[in-house]
Design a protein around this motif. Structure first.
Motif, mmCIF file in Angstrom:
data_model
loop_
_atom_site.group_PDB
_atom_site.id
_atom_site.type_symbol
_atom_site.label_atom_id
_atom_site.label_comp_id
_atom_site.label_asym_id
_atom_site.label_seq_id
_atom_site.Cartn_x
_atom_site.Cartn_y
_atom_site.Cartn_z
ATOM 1 N N PRO A 205 67.519 1.030 7.521
ATOM 2 C CA PRO A 205 66.083 1.305 7.361
ATOM 3 C C PRO A 205 65.203 0.283 8.076
ATOM 4 O O PRO A 205 64.145 0.630 8.616
ATOM 5 C CB PRO A 205 65.869 1.258 5.847
ATOM 6 C CG PRO A 205 67.200 1.599 5.266
ATOM 7 C CD PRO A 205 68.196 0.980 6.205
ATOM 8 N N LEU A 208 65.198 1.103 11.797
ATOM 9 C CA LEU A 208 64.310 2.239 12.050
ATOM 10 C C LEU A 208 62.846 1.808 12.047
ATOM 11 O O LEU A 208 62.056 2.223 12.899
ATOM 12 C CB LEU A 208 64.549 3.333 10.999
ATOM 13 C CG LEU A 208 65.828 4.160 11.165
ATOM 14 C CD1 LEU A 208 66.161 4.910 9.884
ATOM 15 C CD2 LEU A 208 65.686 5.127 12.327
ATOM 16 N N GLU A 272 63.804 8.347 -0.058
ATOM 17 C CA GLU A 272 63.076 8.418 1.208
ATOM 18 C C GLU A 272 63.827 7.697 2.324
ATOM 19 O O GLU A 272 63.907 8.178 3.460
ATOM 20 C CB GLU A 272 61.672 7.813 1.043
ATOM 21 C CG GLU A 272 60.749 8.601 0.130
ATOM 22 C CD GLU A 272 60.889 8.204 -1.326
ATOM 23 O OE1 GLU A 272 59.986 8.541 -2.106
ATOM 24 O OE2 GLU A 272 61.898 7.581 -1.701
ATOM 25 N N GLN A 276 66.179 9.534 5.532
ATOM 26 C CA GLN A 276 65.867 9.333 6.949
ATOM 27 C C GLN A 276 67.112 8.861 7.703
ATOM 28 O O GLN A 276 67.308 9.208 8.873
ATOM 29 C CB GLN A 276 64.705 8.354 7.132
ATOM 30 C CG GLN A 276 65.002 6.906 6.821
ATOM 31 C CD GLN A 276 63.833 5.991 7.178
ATOM 32 O OE1 GLN A 276 62.830 6.437 7.712
ATOM 33 N NE2 GLN A 276 63.985 4.705 6.880
ATOM 34 N N THR A 277 67.986 8.107 7.039
ATOM 35 C CA THR A 277 69.254 7.719 7.663
ATOM 36 C C THR A 277 70.146 8.947 7.847
ATOM 37 O O THR A 277 70.774 9.123 8.892
ATOM 38 C CB THR A 277 69.975 6.659 6.817
ATOM 39 O OG1 THR A 277 69.143 5.494 6.719
ATOM 40 C CG2 THR A 277 71.307 6.270 7.439
ATOM 41 N N MET A 280 69.007 11.007 10.746
ATOM 42 C CA MET A 280 69.279 10.337 12.014
ATOM 43 C C MET A 280 70.724 10.562 12.464
ATOM 44 O O MET A 280 71.003 10.733 13.652
ATOM 45 C CB MET A 280 69.018 8.839 11.860
ATOM 46 C CG MET A 280 69.347 8.000 13.083
ATOM 47 S SD MET A 280 69.252 6.224 12.705
ATOM 48 C CE MET A 280 70.774 5.966 11.790
#
Length: 499
Positions: A205, A208, A272, A276-277, A280
């Protein structure tokens, strides 16, 4: 998460465990240090501004766990004086100051940069534990590190235990070899950087967030300092960094940059950040093209977008399986770098692993349409690990870093975690008597069915005894609790279609 009340987990203990599941989301925090040094463990050392005289200062970030690991290790090795640290932390001490972001700067008088190389830490650790100069730390049980207050950094110390002492630099004796980096240096060493779970949930994270923050800078002015493990490089490149931007840590160097970016993640288990990981790494993103659920879970006549599971899932020949069962291989083995003279010194290495597999395959028989995969996560790429977990309807594993891949599972899938509960066992700051761990949190965040089977003959780091799973307890849990919830058996067992 569903929870039974096992022996030793009373109502008060369970309430204490469940209260910590209710978390308010906190985003990644990026901390920028100007003209600072990054040393072993990802510790950030700053000098007084504007060339003023004074000692180096350790930047202690407000979010755990990275800064806690660093501070405790330095205290254990005597690099930080306990009384001075206590005085600095007190209101009356005046030696440390927090900035508006809550960063504490702890003075380290009498130390030079050469004191903060990996081989120097290893030498101090050997002395602290009363070991010889060349003692093999990989064979030292975890409990010895705990007794020396060095358990926080045991993995990092073992990693560099074979490295020779650093040579003097250009005739300057103990002067450190400083690698000066133009532009921004992303510090991906901070916080248990050898551990897959911590890197995935805390450093990815941060990578990112930093990638977005520094998008306007030329690539040649952005570098990522990391340990050099292939799976870490794979994650960094998935984020968008290039091979040229990745800088492998040299244990005899300290790194100085115009801007040092170090991230902290107050809530590493937040959905959250996990999602997102997932988006990806996986082509399916949030799971819109994920493997189909078990047949009984599919509405009749509905079309399902389905991906073929990895070939490891075998058993249901010529037909789509009712469910894919993934078991993480944690059998007792001393192959590779051992951490003790036998498996009892290592922890969570199952002496009766073949019996465990036998129970799993008997409960979820291939004749009934189940597919099975026994999986050693560390032997696979990040992409492959993600694909195997995404395909799984049921994952069975001992608590460990490989379960970080739970973030790639589909909502509604099931996890059975074999939780160490030998006397005195605790897992981090969590309630082990109730089976609580990081992974309980992740399951609650991502909508996974979660079971923790307490195993009195398993320990976290090894207690010298043989590590075993009670297969009678495991069979009862799988047969009477887990299998009925995978699907309605009566409606589905005969409802198998050919591929």
């Amino acid at each position: 998460a569903r929870t039974l009340l096992p022996h030793g987990c009373d109502a008060a203990e369970l309430q204490k465990a469940t209260q910590s599941l209710n978390q308010t989301f906190e985003d990644v925090e990026l901390h920028v240090s100007r003209n600072a040094f990054v040393v072993f463990l990802g510790a950030v050392l700053e000098t007084p501004h504007f060339g003023r005289p004074g000692p180096l200062r350790l930047a202690v970030l407000p979010a755990l766990p990275g800064s806690l690991q660093i501070a405790l290790t330095m205290l254990g090795l005597g690099l930080i004086d306990a009384e001075q640290a206590a005085a600095s932390l007190s209101d009356a001490g005046g030696g440390a100051a927090r900035d508006e972001d809550g960063v504490l700067r702890l003075p380290i008088p009498g130390r030079s940069l050469s004191d903060f190389t990996a081989p120097h830490f290893v030498a101090l650790a050997r002395g602290r534990m009363g070991l010889g100069r060349w003692a093999d730390l990989s064979s030292v049980p975890q409990r010895r590190f705990e007794e020396a207050l060095l358990w926080q950094s045991a993995d990092e110390l073992r990693r560099f235990a074979g490295r020779a002492p650093c040579a003097a630099v250009a005739g300057f004796g103990a002067t450190a070899d400083v690698a000066r980096i133009r532009g921004a240096l992303v510090n991906a060493l901070h916080g248990y950087a050898t551990n897959y779970y911590h890197f995935v949930t805390e450093q990815v994270p941060v990578l990112l967030a930093v990638r977005r923050e520094l998008a306007s800078l030329p690539k040649n002015l952005v570098s990522v300092l990391y340990l050099g493990q292939p799976w870490q490089a794979e994650f960094a490149k998935l984020v968008g960094f290039t091979d040229e931007q990745l800088l492998t840590y040299d244990p005899c160097k300290v790194y100085q940059a115009d801007l040092v970016y170090t991230g902290s993640v107050p809530d590493a288990k937040a959905a959250e950040l996990l999602l997102q990981t997932r988006a990806m790494v996986l082509p399916s993103g949030f799971g819109t093209a994920a493997p189909a659920p078990p047949l009984a879970a599919q509405p009749s006549g509905d079309a399902v977008v389905q991906m073929e599971p990895p070939p490891c899932f075998g058993g249901a020949v010529g037909r789509r399986p009712l469910a894919n069962v993934l078991v993480l291989d944690r059998r007792c083995s001393l192959e590779g770098p051992a951490q003790g003279s036998h498996c009892g010194d290592r922890g969570r290495n199952i002496a009766n692993f073949d019996e465990v597999i036998g129970v799993v395959r008997a409960t979820f028989a291939t004749a009934d349409g189940f597919a099975h995969c026994t999986f050693r996560a560390e032997e696979h790429s990040v992409q492959s690990q993600a694909e195997h977990f995404e395909a799984a309807d049921l994952v069975i594993a001992v608590v460990g870093a490989g379960l970080a891949n739970m973030l790639f599972m589909r909502p509604g899938a099931t996890v059975v975690m074999l939780h160490p509960s030998s006397p005195g066992t605790s897992f981090s700051v969590y309630s082990s008597r109730c089976g609580q761990s990081y992974f309980w949190h992740i399951a609650a965040q991502l909508g996974l069915e979660f079971w923790a089977l307490l195993c009195p003959q398993l320990s976290v780091f090894g207690d010298g005894n043989e590590e075993r799973v009670d297969t009678v307890d495991l069979e009862a849990l799988l047969q009477h609790q887990v299998r009925p919830r995978l699907f309605d058996q009566e409606a589905s067992i005969g409802d198998v279609v050919t591929a």
